[in-house]
Every structure is written in C-alpha cells, then in structure tokens.
Design a protein around this motif. Structure first.
Motif, PDB file in Angstrom:
ATOM      1  N   GLU A 141      29.276  -3.506   6.613  1.00 44.35           N
ATOM      2  CA  GLU A 141      29.087  -4.727   7.413  1.00 44.35           C
ATOM      3  C   GLU A 141      28.208  -4.452   8.626  1.00 44.35           C
ATOM      4  O   GLU A 141      27.348  -5.281   8.995  1.00 44.35           O
ATOM      5  CB  GLU A 141      30.453  -5.260   7.849  1.00 44.35           C
ATOM      6  N   THR A 142      28.406  -3.299   9.261  1.00 43.13           N
ATOM      7  CA  THR A 142      27.588  -2.933  10.429  1.00 43.13           C
ATOM      8  C   THR A 142      26.113  -2.855  10.054  1.00 43.13           C
ATOM      9  O   THR A 142      25.238  -3.324  10.802  1.00 43.13           O
ATOM     10  CB  THR A 142      28.060  -1.580  10.996  1.00 43.13           C
ATOM     11  N   LEU A 143      25.823  -2.295   8.907  1.00 42.11           N
ATOM     12  CA  LEU A 143      24.431  -2.177   8.455  1.00 42.11           C
ATOM     13  C   LEU A 143      23.835  -3.541   8.118  1.00 42.11           C
ATOM     14  O   LEU A 143      22.663  -3.814   8.416  1.00 42.11           O
ATOM     15  CB  LEU A 143      24.357  -1.253   7.238  1.00 42.11           C
ATOM     16  N   LEU A 144      24.629  -4.403   7.509  1.00 42.02           N
ATOM     17  CA  LEU A 144      24.133  -5.730   7.161  1.00 42.02           C
ATOM     18  C   LEU A 144      23.860  -6.565   8.407  1.00 42.02           C
ATOM     19  O   LEU A 144      22.872  -7.321   8.460  1.00 42.02           O
ATOM     20  CB  LEU A 144      25.133  -6.448   6.243  1.00 42.02           C
ATOM     21  N   ILE A 145      24.731  -6.456   9.400  1.00 39.89           N
ATOM     22  CA  ILE A 145      24.523  -7.196  10.655  1.00 39.89           C
ATOM     23  C   ILE A 145      23.233  -6.749  11.323  1.00 39.89           C
ATOM     24  O   ILE A 145      22.534  -7.546  11.970  1.00 39.89           O
ATOM     25  CB  ILE A 145      25.731  -7.005  11.596  1.00 39.89           C
ATOM     26  N   ALA A 146      22.897  -5.477  11.159  1.00 40.88           N
ATOM     27  CA  ALA A 146      21.658  -4.941  11.749  1.00 40.88           C
ATOM     28  C   ALA A 146      20.431  -5.286  10.913  1.00 40.88           C
ATOM     29  O   ALA A 146      19.329  -4.797  11.198  1.00 40.88           O
ATOM     30  CB  ALA A 146      21.772  -3.435  11.916  1.00 40.88           C
ATOM     31  N   ASP A 147      20.586  -6.115   9.874  1.00 34.95           N
ATOM     32  CA  ASP A 147      19.474  -6.582   9.039  1.00 34.95           C
ATOM     33  C   ASP A 147      18.819  -5.473   8.229  1.00 34.95           C
ATOM     34  O   ASP A 147      17.618  -5.532   7.936  1.00 34.95           O
ATOM     35  CB  ASP A 147      18.408  -7.300   9.887  1.00 34.95           C
ATOM     36  N   VAL A 148      19.611  -4.472   7.846  1.00 32.80           N
ATOM     37  CA  VAL A 148      19.058  -3.423   6.994  1.00 32.80           C
ATOM     38  C   VAL A 148      18.729  -3.973   5.611  1.00 32.80           C
ATOM     39  O   VAL A 148      17.778  -3.525   4.954  1.00 32.80           O
ATOM     40  CB  VAL A 148      20.034  -2.229   6.890  1.00 32.80           C
ATOM     41  N   GLY A 149      19.498  -4.959   5.176  1.00 30.94           N
ATOM     42  CA  GLY A 149      19.280  -5.534   3.854  1.00 30.94           C
ATOM     43  C   GLY A 149      20.357  -5.076   2.890  1.00 30.94           C
ATOM     44  O   GLY A 149      20.952  -4.006   3.053  1.00 30.94           O
ATOM     45  N   LEU A 183      19.263   8.065   7.547  1.00 32.15           N
ATOM     46  CA  LEU A 183      18.485   6.953   8.100  1.00 32.15           C
ATOM     47  C   LEU A 183      16.990   7.237   8.002  1.00 32.15           C
ATOM     48  O   LEU A 183      16.189   6.321   7.736  1.00 32.15           O
ATOM     49  CB  LEU A 183      18.886   6.687   9.553  1.00 32.15           C
ATOM     50  N   LEU A 184      16.585   8.478   8.219  1.00 36.12           N
ATOM     51  CA  LEU A 184      15.176   8.828   8.084  1.00 36.12           C
ATOM     52  C   LEU A 184      14.704   8.623   6.646  1.00 36.12           C
ATOM     53  O   LEU A 184      13.587   8.153   6.410  1.00 36.12           O
ATOM     54  CB  LEU A 184      14.947  10.289   8.506  1.00 36.12           C
ATOM     55  N   THR A 185      15.576   8.968   5.699  1.00 31.92           N
ATOM     56  CA  THR A 185      15.227   8.750   4.290  1.00 31.92           C
ATOM     57  C   THR A 185      15.048   7.264   4.016  1.00 31.92           C
ATOM     58  O   THR A 185      14.137   6.843   3.290  1.00 31.92           O
ATOM     59  CB  THR A 185      16.326   9.317   3.377  1.00 31.92           C
ATOM     60  N   LEU A 186      15.915   6.453   4.650  1.00 32.22           N
ATOM     61  CA  LEU A 186      15.863   5.012   4.445  1.00 32.22           C
ATOM     62  C   LEU A 186      14.606   4.402   5.073  1.00 32.22           C
ATOM     63  O   LEU A 186      13.945   3.539   4.482  1.00 32.22           O
ATOM     64  CB  LEU A 186      17.117   4.373   5.052  1.00 32.22           C
ATOM     65  N   VAL A 187      14.265   4.862   6.297  1.00 28.89           N
ATOM     66  CA  VAL A 187      13.086   4.327   6.994  1.00 28.89           C
ATOM     67  C   VAL A 187      11.811   4.817   6.319  1.00 28.89           C
ATOM     68  O   VAL A 187      10.829   4.070   6.199  1.00 28.89           O
ATOM     69  CB  VAL A 187      13.117   4.734   8.481  1.00 28.89           C
ATOM     70  N   GLY A 188      11.820   6.045   5.881  1.00 30.59           N
ATOM     71  CA  GLY A 188      10.653   6.596   5.203  1.00 30.59           C
ATOM     72  C   GLY A 188       9.793   7.429   6.127  1.00 30.59           C
ATOM     73  O   GLY A 188       9.276   6.926   7.127  1.00 30.59           O
ATOM     74  N   THR A 331      13.237 -10.357  16.324  1.00 25.91           N
ATOM     75  CA  THR A 331      14.455 -11.096  16.670  1.00 25.91           C
ATOM     76  C   THR A 331      14.801 -12.160  15.636  1.00 25.91           C
ATOM     77  O   THR A 331      15.914 -12.676  15.624  1.00 25.91           O
ATOM     78  CB  THR A 331      14.306 -11.770  18.052  1.00 25.91           C
ATOM     79  N   THR A 332      13.841 -12.505  14.756  1.00 23.11           N
ATOM     80  CA  THR A 332      14.134 -13.518  13.736  1.00 23.11           C
ATOM     81  C   THR A 332      14.897 -12.938  12.554  1.00 23.11           C
ATOM     82  O   THR A 332      15.424 -13.692  11.720  1.00 23.11           O
ATOM     83  CB  THR A 332      12.837 -14.166  13.221  1.00 23.11           C
ATOM     84  N   GLY A 333      14.972 -11.617  12.459  1.00 27.61           N
ATOM     85  CA  GLY A 333      15.763 -10.993  11.399  1.00 27.61           C
ATOM     86  C   GLY A 333      15.303 -11.374  10.014  1.00 27.61           C
ATOM     87  O   GLY A 333      14.117 -11.334   9.687  1.00 27.61           O
ATOM     88  N   GLY A 364      17.450  -2.760  11.850  1.00 30.34           N
ATOM     89  CA  GLY A 364      17.375  -2.545  10.415  1.00 30.34           C
ATOM     90  C   GLY A 364      16.305  -3.361   9.742  1.00 30.34           C
ATOM     91  O   GLY A 364      15.966  -3.107   8.574  1.00 30.34           O
ATOM     92  N   ILE A 365      15.709  -4.328  10.451  1.00 34.01           N
ATOM     93  CA  ILE A 365      14.639  -5.133   9.883  1.00 34.01           C
ATOM     94  C   ILE A 365      13.454  -4.260   9.501  1.00 34.01           C
ATOM     95  O   ILE A 365      12.673  -4.609   8.616  1.00 34.01           O
ATOM     96  CB  ILE A 365      14.209  -6.242  10.886  1.00 34.01           C
ATOM     97  N   VAL A 366      13.319  -3.094  10.159  1.00 29.96           N
ATOM     98  CA  VAL A 366      12.248  -2.160   9.804  1.00 29.96           C
ATOM     99  C   VAL A 366      12.383  -1.758   8.347  1.00 29.96           C
ATOM    100  O   VAL A 366      11.411  -1.758   7.574  1.00 29.96           O
ATOM    101  CB  VAL A 366      12.296  -0.918  10.717  1.00 29.96           C
ATOM    102  N   VAL A 367      13.615  -1.425   7.940  1.00 29.79           N
ATOM    103  CA  VAL A 367      13.870  -1.014   6.561  1.00 29.79           C
ATOM    104  C   VAL A 367      13.679  -2.189   5.610  1.00 29.79           C
ATOM    105  O   VAL A 367      13.030  -2.073   4.564  1.00 29.79           O
ATOM    106  CB  VAL A 367      15.294  -0.438   6.430  1.00 29.79           C
ATOM    107  N   ALA A 368      14.240  -3.331   5.990  1.00 29.40           N
ATOM    108  CA  ALA A 368      14.223  -4.491   5.091  1.00 29.40           C
ATOM    109  C   ALA A 368      12.815  -4.978   4.808  1.00 29.40           C
ATOM    110  O   ALA A 368      12.462  -5.279   3.658  1.00 29.40           O
ATOM    111  CB  ALA A 368      15.062  -5.615   5.698  1.00 29.40           C
TER     112      ALA A 368
END
Length: 404
Positions: A141-149, A183-188, A331-333, A364-368
C-alpha cells in the motif's frame, strides 16, 4: 356796444392770468444744478516749420568720435533646443548558471523532505520482527500511494519477500542496503539519461519540448537552456507556443538571462513556421542547440496530433530531431500518465522531464512513467529557482527516498 367791449376786455384778462400761471409753474420746476465751470484747454495748432529768415538757428552740439559712440549690443544667439534622447533600456546582465554536474546531489535535501515518508515508511515496516501478510500488504500500500504503479509494486514486494527470507536476521543497515538495491533496480541504472544535443550532421542539435500547459513547460524550456549553457553550449530558442498569451515573452526573458536569442512570431501564428525559422537561425549562427517550445493544448487529440506532427515534419526538413522531451507535473501522479499516453501517440517521446518533484511525496511516478512509456526520466525539477532543474541521477534519487 359797451357790453361787447367789456366782454373782450374780460377775455383778455383771463387769458393773461392763465398764461401767468403756466409760466410760474414752469419756473418752479427744479432743474439739475449746472456743472462747475472748468478751465478750458486750448490746444495750440501744430507749429508750422519755419524757413528762411524766420527759421530758428540749430544749437551746436559737440561732435563725438566713433569710439565714443556706443553701439547696440548684439543679441545673444538663441539657445539650441535641447534634444532629449530616449532612454535605451540597459541590456540584461548575462548570468553564469552553476554547473550541472552533481546538481541533484546539491538539491538532495529538497527531494528528501518530500520523499522521506516513502523511504522511512518502508524501512519501518521491514524492521518489524515478524513480517506477516498484513505487514506485506502495508508495504504494498505504501508503494502504491507513492505512485510506483501496480505492476512495479508487485515485482518489488516479491523480490523483497525472497531476499528477507534468505537474509534472516535483519539489522537496520542490512535493510537499508537491501531496499536501496531493489529500488535502484526498479528505477533503472542502465538507461541512457543524457540529453542529446549533438546532431550527426552539420546542423545544431534540435530538441522539441512538449507537454500540457500548466506543467511548467515553458519555464522548463528556459531552465533547460540554462542547463545547456552551463555545460558550455550555445542555444537558440524557438517560441512555437503561439496560443498561450505571453508564452513568447516568458521564454525570451529566460533566454536573455543567459545570452540565448529567441526566435518568435505573432501571437496565434503558425507554430511550424516559427520552429522552422528557429532551426534556420540556429544553423546561420552556428549554434550548438535549438530548443523549441510547443503549445500544450489538449482540446482534441486530433488537433494536437496535427499540430505537433506538422512541427516535427517541418523541423526535420533541416535535419532529424535529436530529442523530444515530455514535461510532466509530478504532483499530478497517475493523472500525468494519461497525458503521457496521449503525447506518446502523437510524437516519439525520447525522454521525460518531471517538474515539481520536490512538492510531492509521490516519487514513485518516476518508476511508473518510465514503465508506461519505455523512456527514461532525464531531468527533474526540484524548486522554482532558475537552477533547480537537474539531470536525473538514480543513485542520488534513491538516497533521497531512503533518507539517512
């Protein structure tokens, strides 16, 4: 006979009496007092000139030399009219932007203030003695709230589960290292995040900036000019956003601050024509990079496709476009992803600029957005200052997410 004479006498006496009364009444009428006598002024006739023996002798006067005769003073020449020259506005002082190398590291504190909730939240949950299903749901849930996707979140949680089982006893240092690595693996870390500014031909590198109005697109274009100038490149700006009032003025102001010239046209003019002229001027001046700011109207996708497609085709008459950067408001997520999809359908996006990343806890929008578009985040905006646009560095970003 006597009687007739007597009657005549009486009539004469009566007429005389009546005449006396009339005269006496006239005498009694008051007349205005006479004006006091004044001395009469006698005007002598003009004297006639006397000639001959009657002429009066002319009085002899002493003769003066020319030195004694005072000549009239010459009038001073009229003063020339004072011509007031109109004040020429002083040329704006050319600023020297700070180097971009390590800029994100210097701005890390701003990023950490807004992103700490994500990193601290994950570390706190992972530090629990027993990681049951409820805890893993909280992590998710924490990751989803941060807009990771959704998909990236599921991948991260699965990897964390496996590695925590293998790790066994978990110290805070171990957990921090584990989370940073995942997280680095996720961001790339293997993505090409360099903004391409060099053309393969004898023409400037051409970068087109697209995005919805309100995301800070024009401001980002101006800040990007500062980034390029700080890296030693000369820049020409093309103000092809002709539909938003004062967009060209805003861009020109940014350019003047770093000595970059702005090519602009009339309000409501043809964006493709201005973009073409900007590249033409860049070639003529031998500039390194031409930056083109485009309109960001999303009234209809068809209209947007036609306009941006035309700009792209016209610019490519000079040479290929080296970069098409999409500006998104962090900020628009998830709403920003909808905008990203529309632009990705119109033009081939090569990189993403995330603005206002310091004003949201949804890093997390960076990842998404990278997953959604398949292109890297190349630049991030971390404030309203002129030099608050920084090249995206995954390590510095993840360090800011996790905190100290």
């Amino acid at each position: 006979m006597d009687i007739l004479i007597l009657a005549v006498v009486i009539a004469l006496v009566a007429v005389g009496a009546i005449s006396g009364l009339v005269v006496s009444s006239r005498k009694k009428k008051q007349l205005p007092p006479p004006a006091p006598p004044s001395t009469p002024t006698i005007t002598a006739p003009p004297a006639e000139p006397q000639v001959g023996e009657d002429a009066v002798e002319t009085a002899e006067e002493p003769r003066r030399t020319i030195e004694e005769v005072g000549l009239p003073e010459a009038e001073a020449p009229a003063a020339a009219p004072v011509v007031v020259e109109p004040e020429v506005p002083a040329a704006p002082e050319i600023e020297v932007p700070e180097p971009t190398a390590g800029r994100l590291v210097r701005l890390r504190a701003r990023l950490a203030r807004s992103q700490n909730s994500l990193g601290k939240g994950l570390l706190t949950l992972l530090s629990r003695e027993h990681l049951d299903e409820d805890t893993w749901e909280e992590i998710e849930e924490t990751l989803l709230i941060a807009d990771v996707g959704v998909v990236p979140t599921q991948e991260l949680v699965e990897r964390l589960r496996e590695r925590v089982k293998v790790l066994g006893t978990r110290t805070p240092a171990d957990l921090r290292a584990l989370l940073k690595e995942e997280l680095l693996t996720l961001v790339g870390t293997d993505l090409d995040r360099v903004v391409k500014t060099e053309s393969g031909e004898d023409t400037p590198g051409v970068i087109m900036v697209v995005g919805v109005n309100g995301t800070g697109k024009t401001t980002t274009t101006g800040k990007l000019a500062r980034v390029l100038v700080a890296d030693g490149r000369s820049v020409v700006l093309g103000a092809a956003d002709t539909f938003r009032a004062a967009a060209a003025d805003q861009l020109q102001t940014w350019g003047e601050r770093v000595g970059a010239r702005t090519v602009r046209g009339p309000e409501g003019g043809d964006p493709a024509s201005i973009a073409y002229d900007a590249v033409k001027e860049g070639i003529a001046e031998g500039a390194d990079v031409v930056l083109i700011d485009t309109a960001g109207r999303l009234h209809t996708k068809t209209g947007l496709m036609d306009e941006l497609g035309k700009v792209k085709r016209v610019v490519e008459k000079h040479g290929p476009l080296d970069e098409i950067l999409l500006v998104l408001d962090a900020t628009t997520g998830q709403n920003g992803l909808t905008q990203a999809r529309v632009f990705a359908e119109v033009v081939d996006i090569t990189g993403i600029v995330l603005t206002k990343l310091d004003g949201t806890a949804k890093g997390g929008i960076v990842v998404a957005v990278q997953r959604e578009l398949g292109v890297p985040v190349k630049l991030v905006g971390l404030g309203e200052g002129a030099d608050d646009l920084a090249p995206f560095e995954p390590e510095a970003f993840v360090d800011a997410l996790i905190g100290d």
